[in-house]
Scaffold this motif. Structure first.
Motif, PDB file in Angstrom:
ATOM      1  N   VAL A  35       0.846  -1.192   0.000  1.00  0.00           N
ATOM      2  CA  VAL A  35       0.000   0.000   0.000  1.00  0.00           C
ATOM      3  C   VAL A  35       0.886   1.248   0.000  1.00  0.00           C
ATOM      4  N   LEU A  36       0.476   2.225  -0.804  1.00  0.00           N
ATOM      5  CA  LEU A  36       1.115   3.538  -0.801  1.00  0.00           C
ATOM      6  C   LEU A  36       0.317   4.444   0.121  1.00  0.00           C
ATOM      7  N   ILE A  37       0.992   5.028   1.096  1.00  0.00           N
ATOM      8  CA  ILE A  37       0.389   6.053   1.951  1.00  0.00           C
ATOM      9  C   ILE A  37       1.018   7.370   1.527  1.00  0.00           C
ATOM     10  N   ASP A  38       0.184   8.298   1.088  1.00  0.00           N
ATOM     11  CA  ASP A  38       0.664   9.532   0.501  1.00  0.00           C
ATOM     12  C   ASP A  38       0.067  10.728   1.227  1.00  0.00           C
ATOM     13  N   VAL A  39       0.921  11.646   1.642  1.00  0.00           N
ATOM     14  CA  VAL A  39       0.499  12.900   2.271  1.00  0.00           C
ATOM     15  C   VAL A  39       0.898  14.017   1.319  1.00  0.00           C
ATOM     16  N   ASN A  40      -0.085  14.677   0.759  1.00  0.00           N
ATOM     17  CA  ASN A  40       0.164  15.808  -0.133  1.00  0.00           C
ATOM     18  C   ASN A  40      -0.072  17.069   0.689  1.00  0.00           C
ATOM     19  N   GLU A  41       1.011  17.707   1.097  1.00  0.00           N
ATOM     20  CA  GLU A  41       0.914  18.854   2.000  1.00  0.00           C
ATOM     21  C   GLU A  41       0.921  20.157   1.230  1.00  0.00           C
ATOM     22  N   ASN A  42       0.506  21.187   1.922  1.00  0.00           N
ATOM     23  CA  ASN A  42       0.435  22.496   1.298  1.00  0.00           C
ATOM     24  C   ASN A  42       1.256  23.487   2.112  1.00  0.00           C
ATOM     25  N   GLY A  43       2.543  23.635   1.765  1.00  0.00           N
ATOM     26  CA  GLY A  43       3.365  24.693   2.324  1.00  0.00           C
ATOM     27  C   GLY A  43       3.920  24.498   3.720  1.00  0.00           C
ATOM     28  N   VAL A  69      11.740  18.615   3.680  1.00  0.00           N
ATOM     29  CA  VAL A  69      11.485  19.792   2.851  1.00  0.00           C
ATOM     30  C   VAL A  69      10.040  20.227   3.003  1.00  0.00           C
ATOM     31  N   SER A  70       9.816  21.516   2.939  1.00  0.00           N
ATOM     32  CA  SER A  70       8.457  22.034   3.015  1.00  0.00           C
ATOM     33  C   SER A  70       7.754  21.881   1.680  1.00  0.00           C
ATOM     34  N   GLY A  71       6.502  21.483   1.733  1.00  0.00           N
ATOM     35  CA  GLY A  71       5.678  21.407   0.543  1.00  0.00           C
ATOM     36  C   GLY A  71       5.946  20.223  -0.355  1.00  0.00           C
ATOM     37  N   GLY A  72       6.864  19.358   0.006  1.00  0.00           N
ATOM     38  CA  GLY A  72       7.185  18.217  -0.846  1.00  0.00           C
ATOM     39  C   GLY A  72       6.298  17.016  -0.603  1.00  0.00           C
ATOM     40  N   GLY A  73       5.675  16.961   0.536  1.00  0.00           N
ATOM     41  CA  GLY A  73       4.836  15.822   0.867  1.00  0.00           C
ATOM     42  C   GLY A  73       5.644  14.658   1.406  1.00  0.00           C
ATOM     43  N   GLU A  74       4.939  13.708   1.907  1.00  0.00           N
ATOM     44  CA  GLU A  74       5.542  12.489   2.441  1.00  0.00           C
ATOM     45  C   GLU A  74       4.826  11.311   1.813  1.00  0.00           C
ATOM     46  N   ASN A  75       5.542  10.243   1.565  1.00  0.00           N
ATOM     47  CA  ASN A  75       4.892   9.017   1.153  1.00  0.00           C
ATOM     48  C   ASN A  75       5.769   7.840   1.486  1.00  0.00           C
ATOM     49  N   LEU A  76       5.143   6.706   1.613  1.00  0.00           N
ATOM     50  CA  LEU A  76       5.871   5.473   1.846  1.00  0.00           C
ATOM     51  C   LEU A  76       5.029   4.309   1.350  1.00  0.00           C
ATOM     52  N   ILE A  77       5.716   3.244   1.027  1.00  0.00           N
ATOM     53  CA  ILE A  77       5.047   2.021   0.595  1.00  0.00           C
ATOM     54  C   ILE A  77       5.387   0.958   1.618  1.00  0.00           C
ATOM     55  N   LEU A  78       4.344   0.289   2.112  1.00  0.00           N
ATOM     56  CA  LEU A  78       4.584  -0.769   3.080  1.00  0.00           C
ATOM     57  C   LEU A  78       3.653  -1.937   2.824  1.00  0.00           C
ATOM     58  N   GLN A  79       4.092  -3.093   3.271  1.00  0.00           N
ATOM     59  CA  GLN A  79       3.271  -4.283   3.142  1.00  0.00           C
ATOM     60  C   GLN A  79       2.349  -4.343   4.350  1.00  0.00           C
ATOM     61  N   TYR A  86      -3.769  -0.254  11.567  1.00  0.00           N
ATOM     62  CA  TYR A  86      -2.603   0.625  11.531  1.00  0.00           C
ATOM     63  C   TYR A  86      -3.019   2.005  12.025  1.00  0.00           C
ATOM     64  N   VAL A  87      -2.135   2.640  12.758  1.00  0.00           N
ATOM     65  CA  VAL A  87      -2.368   3.985  13.273  1.00  0.00           C
ATOM     66  C   VAL A  87      -1.387   4.898  12.544  1.00  0.00           C
ATOM     67  N   ILE A  88      -1.918   5.918  11.895  1.00  0.00           N
ATOM     68  CA  ILE A  88      -1.117   6.816  11.068  1.00  0.00           C
ATOM     69  C   ILE A  88      -1.085   8.190  11.730  1.00  0.00           C
ATOM     70  N   ALA A  89       0.126   8.666  12.020  1.00  0.00           N
ATOM     71  CA  ALA A  89       0.290  10.003  12.605  1.00  0.00           C
ATOM     72  C   ALA A  89       0.907  10.919  11.558  1.00  0.00           C
ATOM     73  N   ILE A  90       0.331  12.098  11.403  1.00  0.00           N
ATOM     74  CA  ILE A  90       0.897  13.141  10.547  1.00  0.00           C
ATOM     75  C   ILE A  90       1.149  14.338  11.449  1.00  0.00           C
ATOM     76  N   ASP A  91       2.364  14.841  11.401  1.00  0.00           N
ATOM     77  CA  ASP A  91       2.769  15.908  12.299  1.00  0.00           C
ATOM     78  C   ASP A  91       3.567  16.938  11.504  1.00  0.00           C
ATOM     79  N   GLY A  92       3.645  18.145  12.007  1.00  0.00           N
ATOM     80  CA  GLY A  92       4.528  19.150  11.443  1.00  0.00           C
ATOM     81  C   GLY A  92       5.906  18.968  12.038  1.00  0.00           C
ATOM     82  N   GLY A 103      -0.071  23.043   8.727  1.00  0.00           N
ATOM     83  CA  GLY A 103      -0.747  23.412   7.498  1.00  0.00           C
ATOM     84  C   GLY A 103      -1.780  22.366   7.125  1.00  0.00           C
ATOM     85  N   SER A 104      -2.281  22.477   5.908  1.00  0.00           N
ATOM     86  CA  SER A 104      -3.289  21.530   5.443  1.00  0.00           C
ATOM     87  C   SER A 104      -2.642  20.474   4.549  1.00  0.00           C
ATOM     88  N   PHE A 105      -3.313  19.333   4.402  1.00  0.00           N
ATOM     89  CA  PHE A 105      -2.785  18.239   3.596  1.00  0.00           C
ATOM     90  C   PHE A 105      -3.939  17.352   3.142  1.00  0.00           C
TER      91      PHE A 105
END
Length: 186
Positions: A35-43, A69-79, A86-92, A103-105
């Motif tokens: 699975v790809l978990i993708d965070v598309n962040e804004n700034g 990096v700011s605004g680049g987003g985060e992503n990862l692929i995991l089995q 699964y518990v997913i944390a998104i933090d600044g 910011g928003s994502f």
């Protein structure tokens, strides 16, 4: 905000990031897959961390991403495994709780399959005409076939060990010199 006892969420520099303004998601996988978990962040500079566990004191690390990096987003692929929560944390990203990125994502999860041109017999046919154009591809989840040669120049030291190749097929329309360019993020 940061909860009492919340772990630092990060990848490479876990000791320098402090939990500051995280949000949490809980997801139970309906399948066993990649699975790809993708965070598309804004700034802002975010960090992504995936755990299993039912409370903050007993979380188990699964995977994390911190691209720094700011605004680049985060992503990862995991089995993932069917029925596992699964518990997913998104933090600044922040070095102190007093100064933090926010910011928003947009968060998305999607199944990732091996590329269709993973094996030699399924090589993607490129048009013969030049310029042939740009073609998107990926080696994520690709494999090496039994008997596949190492893809490195003769005598290269150390030699490349083939692990995750993809294949393309091209027929030259005439005798000529041709340039091939691969531009990737790996």
């Amino acid at each position: 905000t940061r909860q009492g006892g919340e772990p630092a969420h990060a990848g490479l520099f876990v000791s320098k990031n402090v939990a500051s303004n995280s949000v949490w998601y809980r997801w139970t996988s309906p399948i066993t897959a990649w699975v790809l978990i993708d965070v598309n962040e804004n700034g802002f500079d975010s960090v992504l961390h995936v755990y299993t566990g039912t409370n903050l004191s007993s979380l188990t690390d699964v995977a994390s991403s911190d691209r720094l990096v700011s605004g680049g987003g985060e992503n990862l692929i995991l089995q993932v495994t069917e029925g596992t929560t699964y518990v997913i944390a998104i933090d600044g990203y922040s070095m102190t709780t007093a100064v933090s990125e926010s910011g928003s994502f947009t968060l998305s999860l999607s199944e990732v399959l091996a590329p269709p041109n993973d094996h030699f017999g399924n090589a993607f046919l490129l048009p013969s005409e030049l310029p042939a154009g740009d073609f998107d591809g990926r080696t994520i989840l690709s494999t090496a076939e039994p008997g596949e040669p190492a893809h490195s120049p003769a005598g290269a030291m150390p030699p490349n060990v083939t692990s995750n190749s993809v294949w393309y097929r091209w027929t030259a329309p005439s005798d000529r010199f041709v340039g091939v360019n691969v531009d990737g993020e790996f």
